[in-house]
Design a protein around this motif. Structure first.
Motif, short mmCIF file in Angstrom:
data_model
loop_
_atom_site.label_atom_id
_atom_site.label_comp_id
_atom_site.label_asym_id
_atom_site.label_seq_id
_atom_site.Cartn_x
_atom_site.Cartn_y
_atom_site.Cartn_z
N GLY A 1 11.84 -3.94 -27.27
CA GLY A 1 13.20 -4.90 -27.27
C GLY A 1 14.28 -4.10 -26.59
N SER A 2 14.29 -2.96 -26.41
CA SER A 2 15.35 -2.28 -25.78
C SER A 2 15.58 -2.26 -24.29
CB SER A 2 15.20 -0.51 -26.14
OG SER A 2 14.13 -0.25 -25.49
N PRO A 3 16.60 -2.32 -23.63
CA PRO A 3 16.74 -2.59 -22.35
C PRO A 3 16.28 -1.41 -21.42
CG PRO A 3 18.88 -1.75 -23.24
CD PRO A 3 17.80 -2.07 -24.47
N MET A 4 15.50 -1.67 -20.45
CA MET A 4 15.22 -0.89 -19.47
C MET A 4 15.99 -0.29 -18.48
SD MET A 4 11.93 -1.42 -16.69
CE MET A 4 10.53 -1.55 -17.82
N VAL A 5 16.11 1.02 -18.46
CA VAL A 5 17.04 1.97 -17.49
C VAL A 5 16.11 2.89 -16.69
CG1 VAL A 5 18.89 3.54 -17.33
CG2 VAL A 5 18.84 1.53 -19.19
N LEU A 6 16.30 2.76 -15.30
CA LEU A 6 15.27 3.93 -14.58
C LEU A 6 15.49 5.37 -15.01
CD1 LEU A 6 15.87 2.46 -11.09
CD2 LEU A 6 13.91 2.13 -12.65
N LYS A 7 14.52 6.01 -15.05
CA LYS A 7 14.45 7.31 -15.45
C LYS A 7 14.19 8.28 -14.34
CE LYS A 7 13.24 5.72 -20.11
NZ LYS A 7 12.36 6.11 -21.10
N GLY A 8 13.92 9.54 -14.81
CA GLY A 8 13.47 10.49 -13.80
C GLY A 8 14.41 10.82 -12.62
N ARG A 9 13.72 10.91 -11.45
CA ARG A 9 14.45 11.41 -10.19
C ARG A 9 15.33 10.42 -9.87
NH1 ARG A 9 12.93 9.13 -5.41
NH2 ARG A 9 10.89 8.07 -5.38
N MET A 10 15.14 9.05 -10.30
CA MET A 10 16.02 7.92 -9.49
C MET A 10 17.39 7.65 -10.49
SD MET A 10 14.05 6.43 -7.74
CE MET A 10 14.38 4.81 -7.36
N ALA A 11 18.26 7.32 -9.82
CA ALA A 11 19.69 7.15 -10.56
C ALA A 11 19.25 6.30 -11.78
CB ALA A 11 20.76 6.54 -9.67
N LYS A 12 20.24 6.30 -12.80
CA LYS A 12 19.68 5.56 -13.96
C LYS A 12 20.40 4.07 -13.74
CE LYS A 12 18.30 9.42 -15.56
NZ LYS A 12 18.32 10.25 -14.49
N TRP A 13 19.74 3.43 -12.94
CA TRP A 13 20.37 1.91 -12.70
C TRP A 13 19.76 0.99 -13.47
CZ3 TRP A 13 17.87 3.68 -7.73
CH2 TRP A 13 18.94 4.17 -6.63
N GLY A 14 20.46 -0.02 -14.03
CA GLY A 14 19.96 -0.92 -14.96
C GLY A 14 19.08 -1.91 -14.14
N MET A 15 18.30 -2.83 -15.34
CA MET A 15 17.36 -3.71 -14.35
C MET A 15 17.31 -5.18 -14.86
SD MET A 15 14.15 -1.30 -13.58
CE MET A 15 13.39 -2.65 -12.54
N PRO A 16 18.01 -6.09 -14.38
CA PRO A 16 17.94 -7.40 -14.98
C PRO A 16 16.47 -8.22 -14.74
CG PRO A 16 19.46 -7.41 -12.92
CD PRO A 16 18.81 -5.82 -13.28
N CYS A 17 16.48 -9.31 -15.65
CA CYS A 17 15.15 -10.00 -15.47
C CYS A 17 15.28 -11.22 -14.94
CB CYS A 17 14.78 -10.11 -16.85
SG CYS A 17 13.07 -11.32 -16.95
N THR A 18 14.81 -11.59 -13.67
CA THR A 18 15.01 -13.12 -13.02
C THR A 18 14.49 -14.13 -13.91
OG1 THR A 18 13.09 -12.37 -11.99
CG2 THR A 18 14.98 -11.77 -10.77
N GLU A 19 13.81 -14.00 -14.94
CA GLU A 19 13.30 -15.19 -16.00
C GLU A 19 14.57 -15.20 -16.56
OE1 GLU A 19 10.81 -16.92 -15.44
OE2 GLU A 19 10.17 -15.56 -13.77
N THR A 20 15.68 -14.69 -16.72
CA THR A 20 16.87 -15.11 -17.59
C THR A 20 17.93 -15.48 -16.74
OG1 THR A 20 18.02 -12.82 -17.16
CG2 THR A 20 16.43 -12.93 -18.88
N GLY A 21 19.22 -15.69 -17.42
CA GLY A 21 20.31 -16.43 -16.80
C GLY A 21 20.76 -15.55 -15.45
N TYR A 22 20.00 -14.27 -15.30
CA TYR A 22 20.51 -13.61 -14.15
C TYR A 22 19.73 -14.44 -12.98
CZ TYR A 22 19.89 -9.70 -10.45
OH TYR A 22 19.83 -9.24 -9.42
N ARG A 23 18.67 -15.00 -13.27
CA ARG A 23 18.17 -15.94 -11.80
C ARG A 23 19.23 -16.71 -11.29
NH1 ARG A 23 12.66 -17.12 -12.09
NH2 ARG A 23 11.91 -18.51 -10.53
N ARG A 24 19.91 -17.54 -12.16
CA ARG A 24 21.11 -18.44 -11.50
C ARG A 24 22.26 -17.67 -11.13
NH1 ARG A 24 19.70 -20.47 -16.75
NH2 ARG A 24 21.72 -19.56 -17.50
N HIS A 25 22.70 -16.45 -11.52
CA HIS A 25 23.45 -15.59 -10.70
C HIS A 25 23.32 -15.22 -9.79
CE1 HIS A 25 26.38 -12.36 -11.39
NE2 HIS A 25 25.80 -11.43 -10.95
N ALA A 26 21.90 -14.78 -9.54
CA ALA A 26 21.49 -14.20 -8.06
C ALA A 26 21.46 -15.23 -7.07
CB ALA A 26 20.32 -13.28 -8.20
#
Length: 211
Positions: A76-101
């Motif tokens: 249930g915790s939010p996904m954040v990129l790890k490792g060599r990548m910048a620590k970007w957040g990741m929104p899900c397109t099945e949520t309200g983010y879909r309407r936002h995008a």
């Protein structure tokens, strides 16, 4: 002097900041004016096509403003990129983010008339948010499995045994359905706008599509 015929302009980056006067998202805090609005007339005058870059699944700012839109891990915790990548957040397109995008893509096409769109980090990352769980259950008749062998953590790739085929199909269908929504939205404004959808390097393979 550069002798170019096409130029890519960033509309929204991996941190979720916009480079134009958005009414939906957040303009980059270092900008004091509409950078895109100033550049587009120059490109038109010089006969240079421009490609509008928009990042889909890497976005730190939006999940900070709307934590309920985050891609979720099995616990249930939010996904954040790890490792060599910048620590970007990741929104899900099945949520309200879909309407936002979709709303942001609408204002980009309507207000700035790009020749084409470049949708980066496109696809569907495995997510355990309430929306994804409910959608999976409604389609397959059982709960989205949370127990499996972790193959990689960034991006999250898990072996779910016999359920893996259903999960892969679910992710593919989600991506295709979101793409259909995007195309319906942007081509409803400008039928001639071309669209490229590209996945993240090292992510679950998604073909680069030209539409």
């Amino acid at each position: 002097e550069a002798d170019i015929t096409s130029l890519m302009l960033y509309m929204k980056d991996h941190w979720g900041y916009c480079y134009y006067n958005t009414a939906v998202g957040t303009r980059h805090p270092a900008l004091t004016r509409d950078w895109i609005a100033e550049l587009v007339p120059v490109l038109r005058k010089l006969g240079i096509e421009y490609n509008a870059y928009y990042c889909i699944e890497y976005d730190t700012n939006t999940p900070q403003q709307h934590p309920e839109w985050s891609i979720r891990l099995p616990d249930g915790s939010p996904m954040v990129l790890k490792g060599r990548m910048a620590k970007w957040g990741m929104p899900c397109t099945e949520t309200g983010y879909r309407r936002h995008a979709l709303a942001q893509l609408s204002e980009i096409v309507r207000g700035y008339r790009p020749d084409s769109l470049f949708l980066d980090i496109f696809g569907k990352t495995l997510c355990f948010c309430d929306d994804c769980r409910a959608k999976f259950r409604s389609r397959y008749g059982y709960d989205l499995p949370t127990e499996g062998r972790v193959i990689t953590e960034t991006p999250l790739v898990m072996d779910f045994g016999e359920s893996g085929r259903d999960i892969n199909r679910f992710l593919e269908d989600c991506a295709q359905e979101f793409l259909a929504d995007v195309l319906q939205t942007v081509k409803g404004i400008d039928p001639e706008v071309r669209t490229v959808a590209k996945s993240a390097a090292g992510a679950t393979p998604w073909p680069t599509l030209y539409m």
